[in-house]
Motif scaffolding. Structure first.
Motif, mmCIF file in Angstrom:
data_model
loop_
_atom_site.group_PDB
_atom_site.id
_atom_site.type_symbol
_atom_site.label_atom_id
_atom_site.label_comp_id
_atom_site.label_asym_id
_atom_site.label_seq_id
_atom_site.Cartn_x
_atom_site.Cartn_y
_atom_site.Cartn_z
ATOM 1 N N ARG A 95 -3.125 3.897 -1.829
ATOM 2 C CA ARG A 95 -3.359 2.534 -1.367
ATOM 3 C C ARG A 95 -3.501 1.568 -2.547
ATOM 4 N N HIS A 140 0.885 -1.170 0.000
ATOM 5 C CA HIS A 140 0.000 0.000 0.000
ATOM 6 C C HIS A 140 0.920 1.218 0.000
ATOM 7 N N HIS A 143 3.114 -2.545 6.685
ATOM 8 C CA HIS A 143 1.911 -1.735 6.467
ATOM 9 C C HIS A 143 1.730 -0.701 7.559
ATOM 10 N N GLU A 144 0.756 0.175 7.312
ATOM 11 C CA GLU A 144 0.301 1.100 8.340
ATOM 12 C C GLU A 144 -1.198 1.205 8.216
ATOM 13 N N GLU A 163 1.376 3.959 2.702
ATOM 14 C CA GLU A 163 1.833 3.585 4.039
ATOM 15 C C GLU A 163 3.349 3.705 4.073
ATOM 16 N N GLU A 170 2.002 -3.738 11.305
ATOM 17 C CA GLU A 170 0.961 -2.709 11.150
ATOM 18 C C GLU A 170 1.160 -1.648 12.215
HETATM 19 ZN ZN LIG Z 1 -1.687 -1.579 4.273
#
Ligand SMILES: [Zn+2]
Lengths: 425, 375
Positions: free
Chosen positions: B153, B89, B220-221, B92, B285
């Motif tokens: 994203r 993504h 990810h975030e 992120e 995350e």
């Molecule tokens: Zn993500």
């Protein structure tokens, strides 16, 4: 740099001033309000954000444009008139059944595509002359079509607002069928019967038929309906064989349907009916362009976040008031935008209530946005379809059903856990 | 008659002026949009063995906007193989920046390390409309300012369009909203000749199989209001490695939760890599306020430093799950995923070890300023 609340007030003031004093189109007024907001927020005139935001709804805009051209083609070829004729002849002895059948019939494209405007413009347009011939006033018919289209959009199997809310919290789109049916079907039948009831009477077929125009089906036969079969077939193919849609989108499907309409029935000039239909759709498409830019500036200067956090900060009772006002109001700007921007945080704030049922209920609030002026997309389109020059008269008849729908959705949130027990695992 | 022609010429004038304004705006703004297609130059550390394109694995990606660089580092000693991807993504930045940082600073003593900083290269080339995200992040370094892209994203719709009405995941048959067709982390294990995004997913999965990768990270975030944040997501096979890393992080004051990979949530890297390869997958995350729906003013500072008045308000009313004060979230972003990777890597498997030296001092201190470890 001003506080977000002041920026919001300035943006609204500029928007209203542009419309009332300068008589600008809504779309342009929204963009200028965005410029004002950005200046007030100390961000100058961010052309990049205005352009990017203006493109946010390019897909719905193309969908509306192509669906409008398709409908004009069906209308001018004589296909629409012929279908409403046959429906009338088939069901004229049972007015209540006719209304219920019509409700499901109108909802159908929305259930499959998750789009309310496409629904109004397809089956809504076909049903309109039948309902008008029953003696129901045009504005009320418009309201019936608009309400059915909104319920159709929320109803399963495809409910885009629900999917959007779900994807915001990584909830897979499963188990939603029953809650979404509870959310839509009883209301759709109830609302449409209530709107039509005072006008239902014995139908004198011989008196009504001439109002439906001449019988083109007699002349062209089944060929007349080929464009509809083609479009339905292609849409079904996209759903059943997903890989097909690598090359075919819904927009192209409608364009193919419009071209087919030009050669399967009464002769007409496709270019001029396309121009006519696009001119009708231009105001709504302009609003969508303006709205995209407007929301992007709201986000940029921090107004969007302020609205969401303040809504979440409301105490329990007021949270229900807030959700039933804010989500439809934002939905007037964009139903899908409302589902994403407000639906997701509200879903998280109703933690403890079954999230699938709450998600379904929240998508109802978002869907109601299509009925809220000044945009009132569903009512606006429905007014075009029934030939009612003032769409606000359609919007007037959707007000009470809209409030009932909001109360129904609140009820679903409160009873989310008992309802969830009904979902088959 | 005169009146009509006056009306007509006025209409033509309005139309002409409108078209002119649109043309000017398009010309003026297109330069900025095209700049996002310019790939930033990374300066790999001396440990680099070679750089190759993902299209080496799936030739159908050759010349497409989905093709991306894979950096391979081989240590002198025998050891295991590690993969770290960022930018699945592209909005992120903990992912894109952490892997870029590793590309430039990695030293490998033993085993092999594969790095993909821009897993979804197409998603790096645009911004999501209405999010008002910054296009670039600029960091002052000893060698002058360095500019890194802030992507979106999803895959750029210019590269993959139109979206179907719904995305039916190949394999599992799970139904998702149509735009998810452009979500790389819903497209695993991928399809060799499917949508562009699915082709990329397929290539990454095949890379893991072909190179016998032992441990794979996907960075990810998500928004601070999201339930799974400051978390390490691990599957059945990576649970042991991940819990070791979690405990190790906690002992140093970093609050990270260990989340199991849901067995029925298909298309995600950790799920599909577990089901289709022999690697042990881990997804990191962290929380990023610039992605959240509750954020206030949106700009590059919010993306990098992460201070936000609306999230402070949200934390006070209990609307988010992470502590958020005037210094932002009390945790680190680019600091933490790379240190998690470091920790998860070497002690349990004792086969591969990667070390990273400090990079970009100004940027690091800016991150650190906003994100102190939870005490
Ligand atoms: Zn993500």
């Amino acid at each position: 740099m001003l506080a977000p609340l002041w920026i919001l007030l300035i943006m609204l003031a500029v928007f209203v001033a542009c419309i009332v004093l300068l008589r600008m189109p809504n779309g342009l007024a929204l963009i200028l309000a965005g410029v004002a907001g950005s200046l007030a927020g100390g961000q100058g005139v961010p052309v990049h954000h205005l352009v990017e935001g203006a493109f946010a709804y390019i897909d719905p805009i193309m969908l509306i444009a192509s669906a409008m051209v398709f409908m004009a083609s069906l209308e001018d070829s004589g296909a629409l008139g012929s279908i409403s004729r046959s429906l009338m002849i088939g069901l004229h002895r049972q007015p209540v059944l006719l209304i219920m059948g019509m409700t499901i019939f109108i909802m159908f494209p929305g259930m499959i595509t998750g789009q309310s405007t496409a629904t109004v413009l397809t089956t809504g347009a076909i049903a309109a002359p039948v309902l008008i011939a029953l003696g129901i006033p045009r504005a009320k018919v418009g309201a019936m079509i608009a309400m059915s289209a909104v319920y159709g959009m929320i109803a399963p199997p495809i409910s885009l607002p629900t999917m959007i809310i779900g994807s915001g919290v990584d909830m897979p789109y499963t188990g939603f069928e029953l809650p979404l049916l509870i959310a839509t079907l009883p209301l759709a039948f109830g609302v449409n019967l209530a709107l039509a009831w005072p006008h239902l009477r014995r139908i004198d077929l011989q008196a009504v038929l001439p109002e439906l125009g001449e019988d083109h089906a007699a002349r062209y036969g089944f060929r007349l309906f080929l464009p509809l079969v083609l479009v339905a077939g292609l849409l079904a193919a996209i759903r059943l064989v997903p890989q097909v849609s690598v090359s075919i989108g819904v927009v192209l499907v409608f364009v193919i349907g419009a071209l087919a309409g030009a050669v399967t029935g009464r002769r007409f000039n496709l270019a001029s009916s396309a121009r006519r239909s696009l001119r009708q759709a231009l105001p709504v498409m302009g609003i969508l362009v303006g709205v995209g830019a407007f929301i992007q500036i709201l986000t940029l200067v921090g107004v969007r976040g302020m609205m969401v956090v303040d809504a979440l900060a409301l105490p329990s009772f007021w949270k229900f008031v807030g959700v039933s006002l804010l989500m439809p109001l934002f939905g007037a700007v964009s139903c899908f935008g409302s589902a994403s921007v407000l639906g997701v945080p509200f879903l998280l704030s109703f933690l403890g209530h079954n999230e699938i049922v709450v998600g379904a209920a929240l998508s109802m609030f978002a869907g109601l946005g299509d009925l809220v002026p000044p945009t009132a997309l569903a009512s606006f389109m429905a007014a075009q379809v029934v030939g009612e020059p003032r769409y606000l008269r359609v919007a007037k008849y959707t007000a009470l059903p809209g409030i009932i729908t909001a109360l129904w959705a609140i009820g679903m949130i409160l009873l989310a856990n008992p309802i969830a027990k009904l979902i088959p695992r | 008659m005169a009146r009509t022609s006056f009306h007509a010429s006025r209409q033509a004038l309005t139309a002409g002026a409108t078209l002119l304004v649109v043309a000017l705006v398009v010309t003026f703004s297109s330069r900025g949009f095209l700049q996002q297609h310019e790939v930033e130059v990374l300066h790999p550390s001396p440990a680099l063995t070679r750089v190759f394109k993902l299209s080496e694995i799936n030739p159908r990606l050759a010349g497409s906007p989905g093709d991306t660089d894979v950096y391979l580092y081989e240590g002198p000693g025998e050891g295991g193989t590690l993969l770290i991807i960022g930018g699945a993504h592209a909005s992120e930045i903990a992912g894109t920046m952490t892997v870029a940082l590793l590309v430039e600073t990695l030293k490998v003593d033993a085993g092999r390390v594969f790095l993909i900083p821009h897993a979804n290269a197409s998603a790096m080339t645009h911004d999501e409309p209405q999010e008002a995200h910054p296009r670039h992040l600029v960091f002052q370094t000893a060698g002058g300012p360095r500019k890194f892209r802030f992507g979106a994203r999803f895959t750029n719709p210019v590269h993959q369009w139109p979206d179907p009405i719904t995305y039916v995941q190949p394999g599992s048959g799970t139904m998702l909203a149509g735009a998810e067709t452009r979500n790389l982390n819903r497209a695993f294990p991928g399809v060799e000749d499917g949508y562009l995004t699915e082709r990329v997913a397929w290539a990454i999965t095949q890379l893991i199989i072909r190179e016998n990768i032992d441990l794979s990270f996907d960075i990810h975030e998500s928004s601070p209001e999201y339930p799974v944040i400051n978390a390490i997501v691990a599957s059945e096979t990576s649970q042991d490695v991940a819990s070791f890393a979690t405990i190790s992080l906690q002992s140093e004051g970093w609050e990270f939760a260990l989340e199991p990979s849901p067995p029925n949530f298909h298309g995600l890297s950790h799920r599909e890599w577990t089901d289709h390869t022999k690697t042990r997958p881990i997804l990191l995350e962290t929380a990023s306020p610039v992605m959240g729906r509750l954020r206030g003013r949106t700009d590059a500072d919010l993306a990098v430093i992460g201070k936000d008045v609306q999230y402070m308000k949200a934390a006070r009313i209990g609307a988010i799950n992470v502590p958020f004060d005037e210094n932002g979230i009390r945790s680190t972003r680019t600091g933490s995923p790379s240190s998690t990777a470091w920790r998860a890597t070497w002690p349990p498997s004792r086969r591969s070890s990667a070390r990273s030296t400090n990079w970009c001092p100004t940027a690091s201190s800016r991150w650190a300023a906003g994100r102190r470890p939870a005490s």
